[in-house]
Design an enzyme around this catalytic site. Structure first.
Site, mmCIF file in Angstrom:
data_model
loop_
_atom_site.group_PDB
_atom_site.id
_atom_site.type_symbol
_atom_site.label_atom_id
_atom_site.label_comp_id
_atom_site.label_asym_id
_atom_site.label_seq_id
_atom_site.Cartn_x
_atom_site.Cartn_y
_atom_site.Cartn_z
ATOM 1 N N LEU A 156 18.458 6.377 4.760
ATOM 2 C CA LEU A 156 17.643 5.680 4.961
ATOM 3 C C LEU A 156 15.858 5.420 3.446
ATOM 4 O O LEU A 156 16.346 7.165 3.167
ATOM 5 C CB LEU A 156 16.877 5.476 6.403
ATOM 6 N N SER A 157 15.244 4.760 2.996
ATOM 7 C CA SER A 157 14.517 5.343 2.234
ATOM 8 C C SER A 157 13.175 5.841 2.727
ATOM 9 O O SER A 157 13.121 6.039 4.329
ATOM 10 C CB SER A 157 13.675 3.948 2.267
ATOM 11 N N GLY A 158 13.067 6.872 2.330
ATOM 12 C CA GLY A 158 12.093 8.423 2.837
ATOM 13 C C GLY A 158 13.221 9.350 3.204
ATOM 14 O O GLY A 158 12.964 10.759 3.361
ATOM 15 N N SER A 159 14.436 9.416 3.368
ATOM 16 C CA SER A 159 14.596 10.592 3.779
ATOM 17 C C SER A 159 15.131 11.870 2.266
ATOM 18 O O SER A 159 15.931 12.710 2.652
ATOM 19 C CB SER A 159 16.050 10.305 4.014
ATOM 20 N N LYS B 191 16.780 11.654 -0.456
ATOM 21 C CA LYS B 191 17.295 11.270 -1.950
ATOM 22 C C LYS B 191 17.636 10.959 -3.415
ATOM 23 O O LYS B 191 17.865 11.979 -3.734
ATOM 24 C CB LYS B 191 18.280 9.576 -1.180
ATOM 25 N N SER B 192 16.294 10.791 -3.879
ATOM 26 C CA SER B 192 16.149 10.881 -5.264
ATOM 27 C C SER B 192 15.682 12.085 -5.278
ATOM 28 O O SER B 192 16.113 12.883 -5.970
ATOM 29 C CB SER B 192 14.706 9.817 -5.436
ATOM 30 N N SER C 207 23.111 2.191 0.541
ATOM 31 C CA SER C 207 23.390 1.282 0.424
ATOM 32 C C SER C 207 24.057 1.384 1.914
ATOM 33 O O SER C 207 24.859 2.924 2.514
ATOM 34 C CB SER C 207 24.720 2.737 -0.108
#
Lengths: 200, 200
Positions: free
Chosen positions: B36-39, B41-42, B109
Site C-alpha cells: 500500500l501507499s505508506g507501507s 516501499k521507497s 502494483s
C-alpha cells in the site's frame, strides 16, 4: 475529483549519479545514433558496446527494434507513436544515466523535434548525437531486413525514407559516412570522440 | 497494408547477460516490492540500494512515484493504466537485468495478475516478490504524503485501499511486517534473503 498527478511525490535516493559515476570511474551519458533503416545503427551500437565492455566501461544498448518487442510493443509508426517511442527511449536512457551507464541508443528517430526533445532531458555534455549518414539508395540496396522492398511494394506503411519523412540532423556531434566506413571504423570514431571530448 | 509489427527483427548483441554478470561478479534480477501507499516501499528500496552499493553490488531502483514523473507520466490510475504502469516497469527491469543490474522495484502494483505477468517475464529465480505488509490503518495514520486524507475527503480518485482494490500476494518470497520493522531491519531482511537464496 482530481486525478493524482498533482500529488506525486519525488523520492530522493542516497546513491546519486555522482556516486555511481565514482564507482564506475567514468561519466554517464547518451550516445544517440539516428539514421535510416539499414544505415548500420545496430551494428555500430553492438561494436561500440563491445569495445566499451572490453575497456571496462559500463554501457548498455537501447535498440529501437528490440524495444518494439518489449517496452514499445504497443506503439505503431504514426508520427505520434514515433514521438512517444523516442520519448520513452529517452526516459529509460535518463534512468540509466542516473545509474551510471553510458547508454547507446540505436533508433531511426526521424524527426528533429523528437531528437531535440530527447536531448533536452540531459545535462550539457551528456548527450552525443551521432548521425549514421548513409544514402537512401545504399540503405535500399543493402535492405538487410527486406523492408525497403516491401515498402516499395506498398506492403508496409509509414516507412522512413519511402513513405515517411527523415529529417537529418543539421549539426550532429558526429557524422558517420556509414556507407564508406566499416562497422569497426564507425564505432572507433565514436570511441575516439568520447575519449577526446568527454570524461569516459 | 500491414503495419510493421510483423517485420521487427531482433538484433543480437555480443555483450550478453552472462558477460555483464561476470563483469559485476553477481547475478542480476528483480526485487519487486509491492504494498500500500505508506507501507514503506521507497524507504526500504533506498536503504537496500545503499546497502548493496556499499557491498559493491550494482543495483538500481525503479520507484513507482518517480517513474510517474517520467516514463509513466502519461498514465493515470485506472485499472488499465495501472496495468500498463506495471508492464512498462517490468520491461525496463528486464532491460536492466539483461545488462547485469539488480533491480529494486518499489511500486504499489495492487493487482495480482499484473504482478504475475511481471514475474513471468523473468527466468526462474530472477524475480523476488517482497510484500511490504503494513495494515491499512497504520499506512493511513502515517500518511506521509497526505494522500489518505485527500482520498477519504474524495479529493483524489482510484486510491488503493480506499477506492481501489489491493490484492495482497498469497505467497510472496519475503513478507515484511513493515509496521513493526525499522527500515534498516526490513532492508536487511531482503539482503539476507538474497545472500542465502541467490548468487548475489
Amino acid at each position: 475529483m482530481a486525478e493524482r498527478d498533482d500529488h506525486i511525490k519525488w523520492h530522493s535516493y542516497n546513491v546519486t549519479k555522482e556516486l555511481y559515476n565514482r564507482r564506475f570511474g567514468h561519466m554517464s551519458g547518451v550516445i544517440w545514433i539516428t539514421g535510416l533503416s539499414g544505415s548500420g545503427k545496430s551494428s555500430i551500437a553492438n561494436e561500440l558496446n563491445t569495445m566499451l565492455y572490453e575497456r571496462h566501461i559500463y554501457s548498455i544498448v537501447l535498440d529501437g527494434d528490440n524495444l518494439r518487442t518489449g517496452l514499445n510493443k504497443d506503439l505503431g509508426f504514426s508520427a505520434k507513436d514515433r514521438s512517444e517511442n523516442v520519448r520513452r527511449t529517452a526516459e529509460v536512457a535518463k534512468l540509466l544515466v542516473q545509474a551510471g551507464a553510458l547508454v547507446i541508443v540505436a533508433l531511426v528517430s526521424p524527426i528533429k523535434a523528437d531528437r531535440d526533445m530527447a536531448k533536452s532531458m540531459f545535462e550539457e555534455g551528456e548527450f552525443v548525437e551521432v548521425y549514421a549518414d548513409c544514402p537512401l539508395a545504399v540503405c535500399e540496396q543493402r535492405d538487410p531486413k527486406g523492408l525497403y522492398r516491401k515498402a516499395r511494394a506498398n506492403e508496409i506503411a509509414h516507412f522512413t525514407g519511402i513513405s515517411s519523412p527523415y529529417e537529418p540532423p543539421s549539426n550532429p556531434d558526429i557524422r558517420l559516412s556509414s556507407d564508406l566506413l566499416s562497422v569497426k571504423q564507425a564505432a572507433g570514431t565514436i570511441m575516439y570522440y568520447l575519449f577526446e571530448n568527454t570524461s569516459v
